[in-house]
Design a protein around this motif. Structure first.
Motif, mmCIF file in Angstrom:
data_model
loop_
_atom_site.group_PDB
_atom_site.id
_atom_site.type_symbol
_atom_site.label_atom_id
_atom_site.label_comp_id
_atom_site.label_asym_id
_atom_site.label_seq_id
_atom_site.Cartn_x
_atom_site.Cartn_y
_atom_site.Cartn_z
ATOM 1 N N GLN A 59 58.685 -9.481 -66.789
ATOM 2 C CA GLN A 59 58.129 -8.843 -67.938
ATOM 3 C C GLN A 59 59.166 -8.910 -69.080
ATOM 4 O OE1 GLN A 59 56.471 -5.039 -67.205
ATOM 5 N NE2 GLN A 59 54.146 -6.086 -66.716
ATOM 6 N N ALA A 60 58.742 -9.197 -70.365
ATOM 7 C CA ALA A 60 59.501 -9.117 -71.504
ATOM 8 C C ALA A 60 58.808 -8.549 -72.699
ATOM 9 C CB ALA A 60 60.282 -10.482 -71.761
ATOM 10 N N ASN A 61 59.587 -7.815 -73.652
ATOM 11 C CA ASN A 61 58.894 -7.593 -74.706
ATOM 12 C C ASN A 61 59.499 -8.492 -76.053
ATOM 13 O OD1 ASN A 61 57.898 -5.014 -73.709
ATOM 14 N ND2 ASN A 61 59.690 -4.007 -74.188
ATOM 15 N N VAL A 62 58.677 -9.030 -76.737
ATOM 16 C CA VAL A 62 59.051 -10.165 -77.823
ATOM 17 C C VAL A 62 58.542 -9.416 -79.263
ATOM 18 C CG1 VAL A 62 58.612 -12.381 -78.736
ATOM 19 C CG2 VAL A 62 58.882 -11.825 -76.155
ATOM 20 N N GLY A 63 59.538 -9.520 -80.011
ATOM 21 C CA GLY A 63 58.956 -9.217 -81.456
ATOM 22 C C GLY A 63 59.128 -10.439 -82.334
ATOM 23 N N LEU A 64 57.739 -10.629 -82.918
ATOM 24 C CA LEU A 64 57.870 -11.899 -83.882
ATOM 25 C C LEU A 64 57.467 -11.371 -85.309
ATOM 26 C CD1 LEU A 64 55.791 -12.073 -81.105
ATOM 27 C CD2 LEU A 64 55.440 -14.189 -81.852
ATOM 28 N N PHE A 65 57.929 -12.350 -86.285
ATOM 29 C CA PHE A 65 57.894 -12.131 -87.439
ATOM 30 C C PHE A 65 57.499 -13.491 -88.280
ATOM 31 C CE2 PHE A 65 58.824 -12.475 -92.238
ATOM 32 C CZ PHE A 65 58.018 -11.354 -92.618
ATOM 33 N N GLY A 66 56.372 -13.778 -89.002
ATOM 34 C CA GLY A 66 55.895 -15.011 -89.592
ATOM 35 C C GLY A 66 54.822 -14.708 -90.662
ATOM 36 N N THR A 67 54.842 -16.009 -91.227
ATOM 37 C CA THR A 67 53.760 -15.966 -92.362
ATOM 38 C C THR A 67 52.296 -15.754 -91.630
ATOM 39 O OG1 THR A 67 53.635 -18.443 -92.532
ATOM 40 C CG2 THR A 67 55.334 -17.048 -93.732
ATOM 41 N N ALA A 68 51.302 -15.765 -92.286
ATOM 42 C CA ALA A 68 49.896 -15.905 -91.950
ATOM 43 C C ALA A 68 49.601 -17.379 -91.564
ATOM 44 C CB ALA A 68 48.969 -15.565 -93.072
ATOM 45 N N GLN A 69 50.241 -18.325 -92.235
ATOM 46 C CA GLN A 69 50.009 -19.613 -91.740
ATOM 47 C C GLN A 69 50.691 -19.871 -90.504
ATOM 48 O OE1 GLN A 69 52.010 -22.919 -93.722
ATOM 49 N NE2 GLN A 69 50.005 -23.749 -94.367
ATOM 50 N N GLY A 96 51.960 -14.329 -96.991
ATOM 51 C CA GLY A 96 51.796 -12.923 -96.349
ATOM 52 C C GLY A 96 52.438 -13.032 -95.112
ATOM 53 N N GLY A 97 53.159 -11.938 -94.862
ATOM 54 C CA GLY A 97 54.059 -11.937 -93.575
ATOM 55 C C GLY A 97 53.634 -10.523 -92.625
ATOM 56 N N VAL A 98 53.952 -10.716 -91.272
ATOM 57 C CA VAL A 98 53.539 -9.593 -90.433
ATOM 58 C C VAL A 98 54.537 -9.377 -89.383
ATOM 59 C CG1 VAL A 98 51.686 -8.543 -89.007
ATOM 60 C CG2 VAL A 98 51.144 -9.768 -90.945
ATOM 61 N N HIS A 99 54.961 -8.333 -88.997
ATOM 62 C CA HIS A 99 55.732 -8.071 -87.571
ATOM 63 C C HIS A 99 54.746 -7.694 -86.635
ATOM 64 C CE1 HIS A 99 58.911 -7.316 -90.747
ATOM 65 N NE2 HIS A 99 59.882 -7.559 -89.705
ATOM 66 N N VAL A 100 54.832 -8.297 -85.457
ATOM 67 C CA VAL A 100 53.990 -8.271 -84.223
ATOM 68 C C VAL A 100 54.933 -8.035 -83.107
ATOM 69 C CG1 VAL A 100 52.169 -9.093 -82.897
ATOM 70 C CG2 VAL A 100 52.135 -9.484 -85.237
ATOM 71 N N ALA A 101 54.374 -6.913 -82.394
ATOM 72 C CA ALA A 101 55.344 -6.837 -80.905
ATOM 73 C C ALA A 101 54.456 -7.274 -79.904
ATOM 74 C CB ALA A 101 55.528 -5.201 -80.984
ATOM 75 N N CYS A 102 54.784 -7.849 -78.923
ATOM 76 C CA CYS A 102 54.030 -8.391 -77.661
ATOM 77 C C CYS A 102 54.974 -7.784 -76.387
ATOM 78 C CB CYS A 102 53.963 -9.825 -77.593
ATOM 79 S SG CYS A 102 52.893 -10.455 -78.912
ATOM 80 N N GLU A 103 54.364 -6.854 -75.851
ATOM 81 C CA GLU A 103 55.013 -6.160 -74.850
ATOM 82 C C GLU A 103 54.555 -6.280 -73.532
ATOM 83 O OE1 GLU A 103 55.359 -2.092 -76.011
ATOM 84 O OE2 GLU A 103 56.896 -2.314 -77.629
ATOM 85 N N GLY A 104 55.362 -6.305 -72.630
ATOM 86 C CA GLY A 104 55.147 -6.657 -71.101
ATOM 87 C C GLY A 104 54.405 -7.941 -70.996
ATOM 88 N N VAL A 105 54.985 -8.933 -71.687
ATOM 89 C CA VAL A 105 54.582 -10.534 -71.186
ATOM 90 C C VAL A 105 55.455 -11.085 -70.323
ATOM 91 C CG1 VAL A 105 53.459 -10.615 -73.581
ATOM 92 C CG2 VAL A 105 55.486 -11.305 -73.140
#
Length: 535
Positions: free
Chosen positions: A216-226, A98-107
């Motif tokens: 601050q930066a915005n980071v987009g991540l995609f990865g598996t559940a593991q 299973g994979g998901v896109h997650v956005a982490c903004e303002g880090v």
């Protein structure tokens, strides 16, 4: 495959399957419109069922009680399956399904390095080359105040210093653009927009050294559940409050889309125990390191040092190149390669590498047979770019002002040197105040990108080809171009792997005035060649 090729579905079954599979008649198809947990569970059933995925979906996951399947089809069944697989079978591999896109903004740019630590994920990070930091948002400059400082007496000093850094950056941005426009006037035929973007990129590249690690930066991540599970376990054990808080937020959001995969993260007997182990080993290693190295003196070093390599590495690559086309065992091929003349080994490598037309044409895994380990001391800005390469081993030391800072040539030439030095002095002074207050982990937030950080990069020759050819391209930042050019020379001259170095034919040593201009010209040309949208 052919046994299932003619699997026949009834008209009703086809109606149920059609929204979720790209075809119903061929043995190769894709899944769509299904929650990640269901797609993963369907594949997890492959190992314990002779049925096809489409048949499994119909019989075990499709809820037909409501007449028409909805977007949450099969979720309850999938979650029960995962619970059994994880708890009863202990099979972690299903978490790769299973994979998901997650956005982490303002880090902060401290946290981005924590987020981007894992190898088996994909990341995209906001670039200081294309995004100027000369405007406030909500009346504040774009930097993070770490949780440790939110109620701390030093918060006012922290904000005053970082405000000064951003103000200096903002004041010099138009002045640097004017300076570069005068130094590198637009050539006849250069598109105005391409030239203007190149000038701005040059100014942003030069001034990014003023930005603090708190930026601050915005980071987009995609990865598996593991991959997310491992990331969260590390972040929950991290000494920085920003990392732990972000982990809590990520876990809450991920549980909205892949809850079954993340049951163990905060269980006392599983994830919390694992995070405690990471904390304990980090502290124990830090303590023993200080005991053995606390009184050592750091001697001056070149920016890049090749600290380890295999003198026999090129010969081993030759043997590995022969392996897949031979019937001989590995050790006999190595003995054969050692008996070859230098010219014969070069013939093998030339055949294996072939005629590369561009840097994306790369030889195969034989180049993974040898390695290079580089110790690098360069500015934090270049480190940020190089750290994102994941198919290698990279570790870095605590970020501090102890190694000094970079001063770009253009800063001196444009008359910005005094303001640059003042910014560095104030940045370092804030760092020292934070350390004296017992906030050593937080202190790096105060440091400008221009300060140097020490890290090592260890990579095999195949990854070295990728990194060095990519990062020396003319549009690259001057600092990491310089670092990677030195690595290439060291492979040839110190390791003596001249044939491997020669195979990296797209390592670029060209001197470039406006790094982005060539790429911007190409961009303009592509836009002109693109057909106009139909009306």
């Amino acid at each position: 495959m052919h046994a299932q090729e003619h699997e026949v579905f009834s008209a009703d079954e086809r109606a149920f399957l059609a929204p979720y599979f790209t075809n119903l008649d061929r043995p190769v198809f894709a899944l769509r419109n299904l929650p990640e947990v269901v797609k993963g569970a369907l594949f997890a059933r492959y190992s314990r069922s002779p049925k096809s995925v489409r048949r499994l979906f119909l019989e075990e996951f499709l809820d037909r009680t409501e007449g028409t399947p909805g977007v949450e089809v099969g979720v309850e069944r999938a979650e029960r399956l995962y619970e059994r697989v994880f708890d009863e079978y202990g099979d972690d591999s299903v978490a790769q399904l299973g994979g998901v896109h997650v956005a982490c903004e303002g880090v902060s740019n401290v946290l981005t390095k924590v987020l981007e630590w894992g190898r088996l994920m994909a990341y995209l990070e906001q670039s200081t080359r294309y995004i100027p930091y000369d405007t406030k948002v909500g009346g504040r400059w774009r930097y993070v105040v770490p949780p440790e400082l939110e109620e701390h007496p030093l918060r006012a000093s922290y904000e005053e210093t970082l405000d000064h850094l951003f103000t200096t950056y903002t004041e010099w941005l138009p002045r640097l653009q004017n300076y570069f426009a005068q130094r590198f006037p637009r050539e006849p035929g250069d598109p105005e927009a391409a030239y203007r973007r190149s000038i701005r990129a040059k100014a942003l590249d030069t001034l990014r050294g003023l930005l603090p690690a708190a930026t601050q930066a915005n980071v987009g991540l995609f990865g598996t559940a593991q991959a997310y599970e491992l990331l969260l376990l590390r972040m929950r054990a991290h000494p920085l409050g920003e990392a732990r808080r972000c982990a809590d937020w990520m876990l809450a959001e991920l549980r909205k889309v892949i809850p079954a995969f993340l049951r163990r993260v905060d269980r006392p007997d599983r994830g919390e125990q694992w995070s405690a182990y990471l904390r304990a080993t980090r502290e124990a290693t830090r303590k023993i390191t200080r005991a053995f190295t606390g009184n050592a003196t750091v001697e001056p070093r070149p920016e890049v040092v090749l600290t380890d390599f295999d003198p026999d590495g090129e010969t081993k690559v030759v043997a590995a190149a022969l392996y897949a086309s031979s019937h001989l065992p590995d050790d006999e091929l190595l003995a054969l390669a050692r008996r070859m003349t230098a010219e014969e080994r070069e013939q093998v490598l030339r055949a294996y590498v072939g005629e590369r037309q561009n840097r994306r044409h790369k030889p195969g895994r034989a180049f993974e047979r040898t390695f290079y380990r580089f110790d690098v001391l360069t500015d934090y800005g270049a480190f940020r770019d190089l750290q994102r390469h994941r198919m290698l081993t990279i570790e870095w030391q605590p970020f501090s002002p102890d190694h000094g800072y970079e001063v770009p040539e253009a800063v001196n030439d444009a008359g910005a040197a005094a303001d640059w030095r003042l910014a560095m002095e104030r940045s370092a002074a804030l760092y020292e105040r934070l350390c004296r207050a017992g906030l050593e982990e937080v202190a790096p937030y105060a440091l400008c990108f221009a300060f140097r950080i020490r890290f090592y990069m260890q990579m095999n020759a195949r990854e070295a080809m990728h990194v060095l050819e990519l990062r020396t391209s003319p549009q690259g930042h001057p600092v990491y171009r310089r670092v990677c050019q030195q690595m290439h020379r060291l492979i040839a001259e110190v390791a003596g792997h001249r044939a491997i170095a020669e195979a990296m034919k797209f390592v670029n040593y060209e001197s470039v005035d406006l790094e982005r201009l060539g790429a911007e010209r190409a961009r303009e040309l592509r836009q002109q060649e693109r057909p106009a949208p139909s009306r």
